[in-house]
Design a protein around this motif. Sequence first.
Motif, short mmCIF file in Angstrom:
data_model
loop_
_atom_site.label_atom_id
_atom_site.label_comp_id
_atom_site.label_asym_id
_atom_site.label_seq_id
_atom_site.Cartn_x
_atom_site.Cartn_y
_atom_site.Cartn_z
N LEU A 118 0.81 -1.21 0.00
CA LEU A 118 0.00 0.00 0.00
C LEU A 118 0.85 1.27 0.00
O LEU A 118 0.45 2.28 -0.58
N GLU A 119 2.03 1.23 0.63
CA GLU A 119 2.88 2.42 0.68
C GLU A 119 3.48 2.75 -0.68
O GLU A 119 3.72 3.92 -0.99
N ARG A 120 3.74 1.72 -1.48
CA ARG A 120 4.40 1.95 -2.77
C ARG A 120 3.46 2.49 -3.84
O ARG A 120 3.90 3.16 -4.77
N ARG A 121 2.18 2.17 -3.74
CA ARG A 121 1.23 2.58 -4.77
C ARG A 121 0.48 3.84 -4.36
O ARG A 121 0.48 4.22 -3.20
N ALA A 122 -0.14 4.48 -5.33
CA ALA A 122 -0.96 5.65 -5.04
C ALA A 122 -2.13 5.24 -4.15
O ALA A 122 -2.73 4.18 -4.33
N ASN A 123 -2.46 6.09 -3.19
CA ASN A 123 -3.55 5.81 -2.26
C ASN A 123 -4.88 6.20 -2.91
O ASN A 123 -5.60 7.08 -2.42
N PHE A 124 -5.19 5.51 -4.00
CA PHE A 124 -6.43 5.79 -4.74
C PHE A 124 -6.93 4.49 -5.35
O PHE A 124 -6.18 3.77 -6.00
N PHE A 125 -8.23 4.22 -5.14
CA PHE A 125 -8.86 3.00 -5.65
C PHE A 125 -10.13 3.42 -6.39
O PHE A 125 -11.16 3.74 -5.78
N ALA A 126 -10.04 3.44 -7.72
CA ALA A 126 -11.09 4.03 -8.55
C ALA A 126 -12.44 3.33 -8.36
O ALA A 126 -13.49 3.99 -8.23
N ARG A 127 -12.47 1.99 -8.37
CA ARG A 127 -13.75 1.28 -8.25
C ARG A 127 -14.42 1.57 -6.91
O ARG A 127 -15.64 1.76 -6.84
N ILE A 128 -13.64 1.63 -5.86
CA ILE A 128 -14.21 1.93 -4.54
C ILE A 128 -14.76 3.34 -4.51
O ILE A 128 -15.86 3.60 -3.96
N GLU A 129 -14.03 4.30 -5.08
CA GLU A 129 -14.50 5.69 -5.09
C GLU A 129 -15.83 5.81 -5.83
O GLU A 129 -16.78 6.44 -5.33
N ASP A 130 -15.93 5.21 -7.01
CA ASP A 130 -17.17 5.30 -7.79
C ASP A 130 -18.32 4.64 -7.05
O ASP A 130 -19.44 5.18 -7.00
N ALA A 131 -18.06 3.45 -6.50
CA ALA A 131 -19.12 2.73 -5.80
C ALA A 131 -19.56 3.47 -4.54
O ALA A 131 -20.76 3.52 -4.21
N ALA A 132 -18.60 4.06 -3.81
CA ALA A 132 -18.94 4.79 -2.59
C ALA A 132 -19.76 6.04 -2.91
O ALA A 132 -20.72 6.37 -2.18
N GLU A 133 -19.41 6.75 -3.97
CA GLU A 133 -20.20 7.92 -4.36
C GLU A 133 -21.62 7.54 -4.73
O GLU A 133 -22.58 8.22 -4.35
N ALA A 134 -21.76 6.44 -5.48
CA ALA A 134 -23.10 5.99 -5.86
C ALA A 134 -23.91 5.57 -4.63
O ALA A 134 -25.11 5.87 -4.53
#
Length: 469
Positions: free
Chosen positions: A154-170
């Motif tokens: 988790l530290e090496r990658r960007a702290n962003f998860f597109a599918r989770i963001e879209d699903a959480a907004e919906a």
Amino acid sequence: MAEKKIFAGPRVKRIRASLDLTQTAMAEALGISPSYLNLIERNQRPLTVQLLLKLATVYKVDLDELQGEAAGAVGHLREIFADPLLAGEVPGEHELVELADAAPNAATALVKLYRAYKEQTARLSDLAALLAQEGHETTLSGARLPMDEVRGTLERRANFFARIEDAAEAFHARLAPGDDLSGALKAWLRSEHGIAVRLLPVEAMPNLRRRYDRHSMRLFLSDRLSPFDQTRELAMEAVLLSIGADIATELDGLGLDGDEARRIARFELARYAAHALMMPYGAFLSAALRNRYDIDLLRSRFAVSFEQAANRLTTLARPGSTGVPFFLVEMDHAGNVLRLAGAQGFPRTRFGGLCPKLNIHSAFAQPAQLLVDRVEMPDGGGFLTVSRTLKGPQMPFSERVRRSAVLIGCDIAHRDEVVYGAAATATIPVGTACRLCERRGCLSRAEPPLTRPLGLDEMVTGLSAFDFQ
């Protein structure tokens, strides 16, 4: 009263050997038979109080030495054999006691060897970091625990998860919570899954934050938690039920080995999803830009804690809709790193986060105060850093308050976009970590650099305890 029996055969044998005595000579001096002394040395007979006194009188032996259990050596050996590499090698502590008792010099040598091994491991790790900083790929790795694997990934990658963001907004849009997300989540859990939420006192749930009882369909929350943390626990339960498939897809993309690592990562992704639900991406980014990333205004706007808002700032990396790429360090007062995250991955090679001059360490002396600094790295790069202490769950009077501190930072190039930029007037010279830093005369230096030999000049003493050439 019965005499205390002390079995100390190996120690008696060492005393005899150090004096170059035969069993017959020592037995005669002690007033016992050679055969009885032989049994004592083989731990088949105890040392009585009379014999202890005789040994002390005749050979000037320290009674504590004979009666002790080599507890210090056993403690060190216990630490060694708790290492994952040696787990299961020793069936019981009695063998450690026997080793420390019968062969104390060998036990001491083993402790020294293990410490040298740990020191070399740490040096290799630091050297790998240095090589990575200079652009060289390394394959130095050791056996890691599942938690280490998850954190490293988790530290090496960007702290962003597109599918989770879209699903959480919906999901947030379907809930339409208005200004009461906690109430909306409780109503949704009750109506959609028949789950009732109850707040329990400390004595009913002393060691847990949240517990879901499948049989009674009740979700229990600890009243130790602040209202913000209670809402996050509700949100975590809700997202696992509502967008669990999206969390599972992102989990598969991490490429973790083993069920335990996946279980830990699933919890971290659920925590991420809870923040995404509490602070929907579009609304949060808009508010962050409008308020110039003022964390206190953001926490008030979304009814979250400082820690939650700060964590959310490190996730603003949606393609085409990004914010300032913040990174975050959380650690406790002993310097243990609890969390590293970044919108572009945590910048370990450029920033490090372990320099004792960073304001995250000073924050503990000024609880709840914001500390802002402009720091300069040895290569001339700079960062804007903001630190503040965080308070953990509420503790009763008899327990010590758990406090950690968080540092949130960004590249100094974004200084004018952030409300804290104007407060950072002085520049603080820092390094990535003492072992990788070559700044001379640093009063805060805790370790010598790997890259320089120590300056062992008896005629000259520098400011640092670790002068180097």
